[in-house]
Design a protein around this motif. Structure first.
Motif, PDB file in Angstrom:
ATOM      1  N   GLN A   1       0.831  -1.206   0.000  1.00 46.06           N
ATOM      2  CA  GLN A   1       0.000   0.000   0.000  1.00 46.06           C
ATOM      3  C   GLN A   1       0.865   1.254   0.000  1.00 46.06           C
ATOM      4  O   GLN A   1       0.580   2.219  -0.719  1.00 46.06           O
ATOM      5  N   VAL A   2       1.916   1.253   0.813  1.00 49.41           N
ATOM      6  CA  VAL A   2       2.809   2.404   0.872  1.00 49.41           C
ATOM      7  C   VAL A   2       3.478   2.628  -0.477  1.00 49.41           C
ATOM      8  O   VAL A   2       3.557   3.751  -0.982  1.00 49.41           O
ATOM      9  N   ALA A   3       3.953   1.537  -1.098  1.00 47.46           N
ATOM     10  CA  ALA A   3       4.605   1.648  -2.403  1.00 47.46           C
ATOM     11  C   ALA A   3       3.635   2.193  -3.447  1.00 47.46           C
ATOM     12  O   ALA A   3       4.003   3.007  -4.298  1.00 47.46           O
ATOM     13  N   GLY A   4       2.375   1.721  -3.381  1.00 47.58           N
ATOM     14  CA  GLY A   4       1.376   2.202  -4.333  1.00 47.58           C
ATOM     15  C   GLY A   4       1.126   3.686  -4.206  1.00 47.58           C
ATOM     16  O   GLY A   4       0.987   4.404  -5.196  1.00 47.58           O
ATOM     17  N   ARG A   5       1.078   4.177  -2.965  1.00 47.21           N
ATOM     18  CA  ARG A   5       0.855   5.608  -2.746  1.00 47.21           C
ATOM     19  C   ARG A   5       2.026   6.432  -3.259  1.00 47.21           C
ATOM     20  O   ARG A   5       1.853   7.494  -3.856  1.00 47.21           O
ATOM     21  N   LEU A   6       3.229   5.944  -3.015  1.00 49.85           N
ATOM     22  CA  LEU A   6       4.412   6.655  -3.491  1.00 49.85           C
ATOM     23  C   LEU A   6       4.440   6.708  -5.014  1.00 49.85           C
ATOM     24  O   LEU A   6       4.808   7.720  -5.611  1.00 49.85           O
ATOM     25  N   GLU A   7       4.044   5.589  -5.639  1.00 52.02           N
ATOM     26  CA  GLU A   7       4.044   5.542  -7.101  1.00 52.02           C
ATOM     27  C   GLU A   7       3.026   6.522  -7.672  1.00 52.02           C
ATOM     28  O   GLU A   7       3.316   7.233  -8.640  1.00 52.02           O
ATOM     29  N   ARG A   8       1.828   6.593  -7.062  1.00 53.47           N
ATOM     30  CA  ARG A   8       0.810   7.526  -7.544  1.00 53.47           C
ATOM     31  C   ARG A   8       1.280   8.967  -7.390  1.00 53.47           C
ATOM     32  O   ARG A   8       1.047   9.807  -8.253  1.00 53.47           O
ATOM     33  N   ARG A   9       1.977   9.244  -6.288  1.00 56.09           N
ATOM     34  CA  ARG A   9       2.497  10.588  -6.065  1.00 56.09           C
ATOM     35  C   ARG A   9       3.525  10.943  -7.136  1.00 56.09           C
ATOM     36  O   ARG A   9       3.565  12.067  -7.638  1.00 56.09           O
ATOM     37  N   GLN A  10       4.369   9.974  -7.495  1.00 54.73           N
ATOM     38  CA  GLN A  10       5.390  10.218  -8.511  1.00 54.73           C
ATOM     39  C   GLN A  10       4.750  10.450  -9.877  1.00 54.73           C
ATOM     40  O   GLN A  10       5.182  11.311 -10.642  1.00 54.73           O
ATOM     41  N   VAL A  11       3.687   9.679 -10.179  1.00 56.95           N
ATOM     42  CA  VAL A  11       2.996   9.853 -11.450  1.00 56.95           C
ATOM     43  C   VAL A  11       2.392  11.254 -11.530  1.00 56.95           C
ATOM     44  O   VAL A  11       2.500  11.947 -12.552  1.00 56.95           O
ATOM     45  N   ARG A  12       1.762  11.711 -10.430  1.00 54.76           N
ATOM     46  CA  ARG A  12       1.182  13.059 -10.427  1.00 54.76           C
ATOM     47  C   ARG A  12       2.268  14.116 -10.629  1.00 54.76           C
ATOM     48  O   ARG A  12       2.076  15.093 -11.349  1.00 54.76           O
ATOM     49  N   ARG A  13       3.423  13.896  -9.995  1.00 53.49           N
ATOM     50  CA  ARG A  13       4.522  14.851 -10.146  1.00 53.49           C
ATOM     51  C   ARG A  13       4.991  14.896 -11.598  1.00 53.49           C
ATOM     52  O   ARG A  13       5.221  15.967 -12.162  1.00 53.49           O
ATOM     53  N   CYS A  14       5.125  13.720 -12.208  1.00 52.65           N
ATOM     54  CA  CYS A  14       5.604  13.656 -13.586  1.00 52.65           C
ATOM     55  C   CYS A  14       4.583  14.228 -14.571  1.00 52.65           C
ATOM     56  O   CYS A  14       4.954  14.824 -15.586  1.00 52.65           O
ATOM     57  N   LEU A  15       3.294  14.047 -14.282  1.00 50.69           N
ATOM     58  CA  LEU A  15       2.278  14.657 -15.142  1.00 50.69           C
ATOM     59  C   LEU A  15       2.441  16.172 -15.156  1.00 50.69           C
ATOM     60  O   LEU A  15       2.176  16.835 -16.168  1.00 50.69           O
ATOM     61  N   GLY A  16       2.903  16.711 -14.043  1.00 54.08           N
ATOM     62  CA  GLY A  16       3.115  18.151 -13.961  1.00 54.08           C
ATOM     63  C   GLY A  16       4.247  18.649 -14.833  1.00 54.08           C
ATOM     64  O   GLY A  16       4.368  19.852 -15.085  1.00 54.08           O
ATOM     65  N   THR A  17       5.099  17.737 -15.326  1.00 53.20           N
ATOM     66  CA  THR A  17       6.212  18.153 -16.194  1.00 53.20           C
ATOM     67  C   THR A  17       5.786  18.243 -17.659  1.00 53.20           C
ATOM     68  O   THR A  17       6.544  18.755 -18.479  1.00 53.20           O
ATOM     69  N   LEU A  18       4.595  17.724 -17.979  1.00 58.53           N
ATOM     70  CA  LEU A  18       4.128  17.776 -19.365  1.00 58.53           C
ATOM     71  C   LEU A  18       3.632  19.174 -19.698  1.00 58.53           C
ATOM     72  O   LEU A  18       3.266  19.953 -18.820  1.00 58.53           O
ATOM     73  N   THR A  19       3.598  19.474 -21.000  1.00 63.28           N
ATOM     74  CA  THR A  19       2.953  20.712 -21.418  1.00 63.28           C
ATOM     75  C   THR A  19       1.454  20.552 -21.193  1.00 63.28           C
ATOM     76  O   THR A  19       0.941  19.440 -21.039  1.00 63.28           O
ATOM     77  N   GLN A  20       0.752  21.662 -21.194  1.00 70.05           N
ATOM     78  CA  GLN A  20      -0.688  21.613 -20.937  1.00 70.05           C
ATOM     79  C   GLN A  20      -1.413  20.749 -21.968  1.00 70.05           C
ATOM     80  O   GLN A  20      -2.272  19.943 -21.618  1.00 70.05           O
ATOM     81  N   VAL A  21      -1.047  20.897 -23.252  1.00 70.40           N
ATOM     82  CA  VAL A  21      -1.747  20.127 -24.290  1.00 70.40           C
ATOM     83  C   VAL A  21      -1.405  18.641 -24.199  1.00 70.40           C
ATOM     84  O   VAL A  21      -2.246  17.782 -24.461  1.00 70.40           O
ATOM     85  N   GLN A  22      -0.150  18.312 -23.821  1.00 70.80           N
ATOM     86  CA  GLN A  22       0.217  16.903 -23.648  1.00 70.80           C
ATOM     87  C   GLN A  22      -0.545  16.298 -22.480  1.00 70.80           C
ATOM     88  O   GLN A  22      -1.097  15.191 -22.573  1.00 70.80           O
ATOM     89  N   ARG A  23      -0.562  17.015 -21.369  1.00 70.73           N
ATOM     90  CA  ARG A  23      -1.235  16.504 -20.168  1.00 70.73           C
ATOM     91  C   ARG A  23      -2.731  16.308 -20.420  1.00 70.73           C
ATOM     92  O   ARG A  23      -3.313  15.299 -20.008  1.00 70.73           O
TER      93      ARG A  23
ATOM     94  N   MET B   1       0.318  12.682 -27.661  1.00 69.87           N
ATOM     95  CA  MET B   1       0.370  11.492 -26.818  1.00 69.87           C
ATOM     96  C   MET B   1       1.763  10.889 -26.830  1.00 69.87           C
ATOM     97  O   MET B   1       2.312  10.522 -25.775  1.00 69.87           O
ATOM     98  N   ARG B   2       2.360  10.771 -28.016  1.00 73.15           N
ATOM     99  CA  ARG B   2       3.690  10.174 -28.122  1.00 73.15           C
ATOM    100  C   ARG B   2       4.714  10.976 -27.332  1.00 73.15           C
ATOM    101  O   ARG B   2       5.463  10.430 -26.521  1.00 73.15           O
ATOM    102  N   ASP B   3       4.716  12.293 -27.555  1.00 71.70           N
ATOM    103  CA  ASP B   3       5.683  13.138 -26.860  1.00 71.70           C
ATOM    104  C   ASP B   3       5.441  13.138 -25.359  1.00 71.70           C
ATOM    105  O   ASP B   3       6.392  13.111 -24.566  1.00 71.70           O
ATOM    106  N   GLY B   4       4.152  13.166 -24.967  1.00 72.46           N
ATOM    107  CA  GLY B   4       3.833  13.170 -23.544  1.00 72.46           C
ATOM    108  C   GLY B   4       4.235  11.879 -22.859  1.00 72.46           C
ATOM    109  O   GLY B   4       4.780  11.883 -21.748  1.00 72.46           O
TER     110      GLY B   4
END
Length: 202
Positions: free
Chosen positions: A134-156, A187-190
């Motif tokens: 469960q802890v690992a899953g939460r950390l992974e979701r947090r990392q995914v949210r952080r990485c989504l923030g690195t995309l451009t608005q149109v990619q995200r 999608m590809r670039d994102g």
């Protein structure tokens, strides 16, 4: 929002509000942003049936679908000034909002069911491995949210519609009112940027 309560009775049957079809929804939305209640009523009558149909496909329950549809249209009234016609059509903007709220309602119901299940299982000791997972899953979701923030608005926007809201590429293209090839490129670039951020090996 206009004082008189607008009923959703008849929305599911495709009732026609009789508004002037020559007035673009984008123009109506602009007038709504300036507080024009008549324009809101016309926009409501034009889009309520479509919004309800989309929400019903996601939520399934008729009564909850009516509630979500009402919430979406209230949000349209309150946030019309945020609509940017350069980023897509008025209908795409409203339907994206509707799909997001419908998915939120489903997730909320699922979370409530899971909480009930956890409450019923309180007398069972949770193994250490399960806690670690469960802890690992939460950390992974947090990392995914952080990485989504690195995309451009149109990619995200494209990635979220396709992978988190379940739209196909052609549906994403229709919602964003851009060519299918543009969606595929975004999608590809994102996804490449997400892969690099997450440290996923090729």
């Amino acid at each position: 929002m206009p004082e008189r309560e607008r009923s959703l009775r008849g929305v599911s049957s495709g009732a026609d509000g009789g508004d002037d079809p020559l007035v673009p929804a984008e123009e109506l939305l602009g007038r709504v942003a300036r507080g024009d209640e008549e324009a809101f009523e016309q926009l409501y009558d034009r889009l309520a049936g479509t919004v309800f149909g989309l929400v019903r496909r996601v939520v399934r329950d008729h009564a909850q679908s009516e509630e979500v549809t009402q919430e979406v249209l209230v949000e349209v009234w309150r946030t019309a000034s945020r609509f940017d016609p350069r980023r897509g059509s008025a209908s795409a903007w409203v339907l994206t909002m509707a799909h997001r709220r419908a998915v939120d309602r489903v997730r909320s119901a699922q979370a409530a069911a899971q909480r009930d299940q956890r409450a019923a299982d309180l007398d069972v000791t949770t193994p250490f491995d399960e806690v670690s997972e469960q802890v690992a899953g939460r950390l992974e979701r947090r990392q995914v949210r952080r990485c989504l923030g690195t995309l451009t608005q149109v990619q995200r926007e494209s990635v979220l519609l396709a992978y988190y809201q379940g739209y196909t590429y052609p549906e994403v293209a229709a919602l964003l009112t851009v060519p299918l090839g543009t969606v595929k490129t975004r999608m590809r670039d994102g996804l490449i940027r997400l892969r690099d951020c997450l440290g996923v090996s090729r």
